[in-house]
Enzyme design. Structure first.
Site, mmCIF file in Angstrom:
data_model
loop_
_atom_site.group_PDB
_atom_site.id
_atom_site.type_symbol
_atom_site.label_atom_id
_atom_site.label_comp_id
_atom_site.label_asym_id
_atom_site.label_seq_id
_atom_site.Cartn_x
_atom_site.Cartn_y
_atom_site.Cartn_z
ATOM 1 N N ARG A 1 0.698 -1.443 -0.129
ATOM 2 C CA ARG A 1 0.254 0.181 0.406
ATOM 3 C C ARG A 1 1.181 0.965 -0.158
ATOM 4 O O ARG A 1 0.929 2.115 -0.619
ATOM 5 C CB ARG A 1 -0.726 0.029 1.197
ATOM 6 C CG ARG A 1 -2.140 -0.792 1.007
ATOM 7 C CD ARG A 1 -3.198 -1.163 1.750
ATOM 8 N NE ARG A 1 -3.798 -1.966 1.514
ATOM 9 C CZ ARG A 1 -5.067 -1.580 2.483
ATOM 10 N NH1 ARG A 1 -5.284 -0.776 2.309
ATOM 11 N NH2 ARG A 1 -5.976 -2.853 1.968
ATOM 12 N N TYR B 1 0.002 -12.756 -1.060
ATOM 13 C CA TYR B 1 0.940 -12.627 -2.098
ATOM 14 C C TYR B 1 2.240 -11.488 -1.977
ATOM 15 O O TYR B 1 2.015 -11.344 -0.985
ATOM 16 C CB TYR B 1 -0.417 -11.941 -3.377
ATOM 17 C CG TYR B 1 -1.265 -10.572 -2.819
ATOM 18 C CD1 TYR B 1 -0.383 -9.457 -2.754
ATOM 19 C CD2 TYR B 1 -2.589 -11.162 -2.188
ATOM 20 C CE1 TYR B 1 -1.447 -8.506 -2.350
ATOM 21 C CE2 TYR B 1 -2.868 -9.821 -1.586
ATOM 22 C CZ TYR B 1 -2.767 -8.777 -1.522
ATOM 23 O OH TYR B 1 -2.704 -7.410 -0.782
#
Ligand SMILES: Cc1cc2nc3c(=O)[nH]c(=O)nc-3n(C[C@H](O)[C@H](O)[C@H](O)COP(=O)(O)OP(=O)(O)OC[C@H]3O[C@@H](n4cnc5c(N)ncnc54)[C@H](O)[C@@H]3O)c2cc1C
Length: 396
Positions: free
Chosen positions: A109, A221
Site C-alpha cells: 500500500r 501474495y
C-alpha cells in the site's frame, strides 16, 4: 480548461482522495486536499490492483512509477484450507494484460501511496494540507460549501465549489448528510501481516493464494517487488476491541487456523507481528451526494474485501467524478450524475463481496460442494466471471 477560482476540496488523502485530486486536476480544476494525519502512512499491508484500477492509474501517469515495486502474480491458486488440496488455478499475469489491456498487480500500500503522492506533488494546482481536519461543514447558499479547517489548535474558515468526502469508513462528511447512514461491523475480522520472502517456496512467491475454510479464509501474495509476502487471515468473530484496528497475538491467529493445512499454519507461524482490523460496511445504496457534497471510496461504500475491490472502486469513483465535473456546468448536477453513474456498479460489487463471504466460509458437505463446483467450472469460466469488473474503463 482554465482552473476555476474556488477549489474543489477533498477531505482525506487516502487512495481515493489522492486519485480524485489527480483526476480533478487533470480535468482543469483547482484542488485543495485536506488530510487529518500529519504524515501520510499506509498500513504495512498489501493491495491487489485489478486491471480496472490500473487503467485509471495509467491515465493519471502513476502506473509506470509503480511498476518497479509491483508484482504480477502468475495465477490465483484456490485451495481447501483444511485438506490443503488445490481446487482451481485461475491464470493472471500476461493473460490478464492481454485480455483487459491492463495488468493485475499486487503491491505494498505504501508503494501505491508514494506513487500517487509523487504525482500530486508535481501538480501545482493541488494544495495538499496535512495535519488538517475538516469540520463544521455548512452549505453556503447555492454557490459554495463552507467548512472549518482545524490545524494544530487553530481554526481556518474555508470555502469551496464542492466538498468531496474521501475520508474513509468513519467519514465525518457523511455524518452531516440529512439521510445519514452509519458504518456497521460485519462480524468479520482481518488479521494482517507481512513476512520476508526469503526461504519461502517459489510457488507461494509467484502466485496469489486463496485458502477457503470453515468461518475463515486466508489470502497471500508477494509485495514490495517480491521481497515480502502479504498474509491476511479473515475470520468470522465478534469485535471486542476499543478501536477498529489494533495489534493481535500470534496465538489468536493460530487458534483461528487450528485444523488447517500445515502449509497455512507454517506460513502464519513465520509472522512476528499481526494487526487486526474490524471489517465494516457502509450501505452503498444510501445517498452519496447532497448539493455540493459528495462521498467517494469507503466513505460512500466500504465493503468486505472479498473481491479485492474496495480501493479499485475508490479509484474508479475518482475518475468518474472528474469526468462528470468537467461535463456539467452546474456542480450539483455533476455530483448527481457521478452518483447515478457509479451506484449500480458499486452496489453489485458490494453484493458480490457479501456472497463470497458466504461461499468462502462454508463447512462440511457444503464446502465439498463448493470445491467440486469450482473444479468443474475450471480456469476459463472462473476467469470469465470477473469480466464485468475487470473490463471497466474510465469514461473520457
Ligand atoms: C484486509 C483488507 C484487504 C483489502 N484488500 C484490498 C484489495 O486487495 N484491493 C482493493 O481494491 N481494496 C482492498 N481493500 C479495501 C481498501 O483498503 C479500501 O477500500 C481503500 O483503502 C479505501 O480508500 P479510501 O481512500 O476511500 O479511504 P481511506 O484509505 O480510509 O482514507 C481516508 C483518509 O481520510 C482521512 N480522514 C478521515 N477523516 C478526516 C477528516 N475529517 N478530515 C481530513 N481527513 C480525514 C484519514 O486519515 C485517511 O487518510 C482491503 C481492505 C481490507 C480491510
Amino acid at each position: 480548461m482554465p482552473s476555476k477560482d474556488a477549489p474543489v476540496a477533498i477531505a482525506g488523502a487516502g487512495i481515493g482522495g489522492l486519485t480524485a485530486a489527480l483526476a480533478l486536476s487533470r480535468a482543469g480544476r483547482k484542488v485543495c486536499i485536506v488530510e487529518r494525519a500529519s504524515e501520510l502512512r499506509e498500513a504495512g499491508a498489501g493491495l491487489q490492483l485489478s486491471p480496472n484500477a490500473c487503467g485509471v492509474l495509467r491515465r493519471l501517469d502513476v502506473l509506470d512509477a509503480l511498476e518497479p515495486a509491483a508484482v504480477a502474480p502468475a495465477a490465483i491458486r484456490i485451495a481447501n484450507g483444511q485438506t490443503g488440496r488445490e481446487v482451481a488455478s485461475v491464470p493472471l499475469g500476461e493473460s490478464i494484460s492481454r485480455r483487459y489491456g491492463n495488468p493485475y498487480w499486487v503491491v505494498h500500500r505504501a508503494d501505491l501511496q508514494n506513487a500517487l503522492l509523487a504525482a500530486v506533488k508535481r501538480h501545482t494546482d493541488i494544495d495538499l494540507r496535512l495535519g488538517c481536519e475538516v469540520t463544521e461543514v455548512v452549505m453556503n447558499g447555492p454557490r459554495h460549501v463552507a467548512f472549518t479547517l482545524h490545524h494544530a489548535g487553530t481554526e481556518q474558515p474555508m470555502e469551496a465549489d464542492a466538498l468531496i468526502g474521501a475520508d474513509g469508513v468513519w467519514s465525518s462528511v457523511r455524518s452531516i448528510f440529512p439521510a445519514q447512514h452509519d458504518a456497521r461491523f460485519t462480524g468479520q475480522t482481518a488479521y494482517r501481516t507481512t513476512i520476508p520472502a526469503a526461504g519461502l517456496p517459489s510457488w507461494i512467491l509467484i502466485n496469489t493464494g486463496l485458502w477457503l475454510g470453515p468461518n475463515a479464509h486466508v489470502v497471500h501474495y508477494p509485495i514490495s517487488g517480491g521481497d515480502k509476502l502479504n498474509l491476511v487471515v479473515l475470520v468470522e468473530e465478534d469485535w471486542t476491541g476499543k478501536t477498529w484496528s489494533e495489534p493481535a497475538s500470534s496465538d489468536a491467529v493460530a487458534g483461528a487456523l487450528a485444523n488447517w493445512s500445515p502449509v497455512v499454519q507454517e506460513l502464519a507461524g513465520r509472522a512476528s507481528q499481526w494487526l487486526k482490523w474490524a471489517l465494516c460496511r457502509v450501505d452503498a445504496s444510501r445517498p452519496w451526494t447532497d448539493q455540493r457534497l459528495a462521498l467517494l471510496g469507503d466513505a460512500a461504500h466500504a465493503m468486505l474485501p472479498f473481491v479485492a475491490q474496495g480501493a479499485a472502486m475508490a479509484i474508479e469513483d475518482a475518475a468518474v467524478l472528474a469526468t462528470s465535473i468537467s461535463a456539467h456546468k452546474s456542480l450539483p448536477a455533476a455530483l448527481k450524475a457521478y452518483e447515478a453513474a457509479r451506484k449500480p456498479r458499486v452496489r453489485k460489487v458490494q453484493a458480490l463481496a457479501e456472497r463470497n463471504a458466504r461461499i468462502y466460509h462454508l463447512s462440511g458437505p457444503m464446502a465439498f460442494g463448493r470445491d467440486t463446483a469450482l473444479r468443474l467450472l475450471g480456469p476459463k469460466r472462473l476467469a470469465g466471471q470477473m469480466d464485468w469488473i475487470y473490463r471497466w474503463t474510465a469514461p473520457e
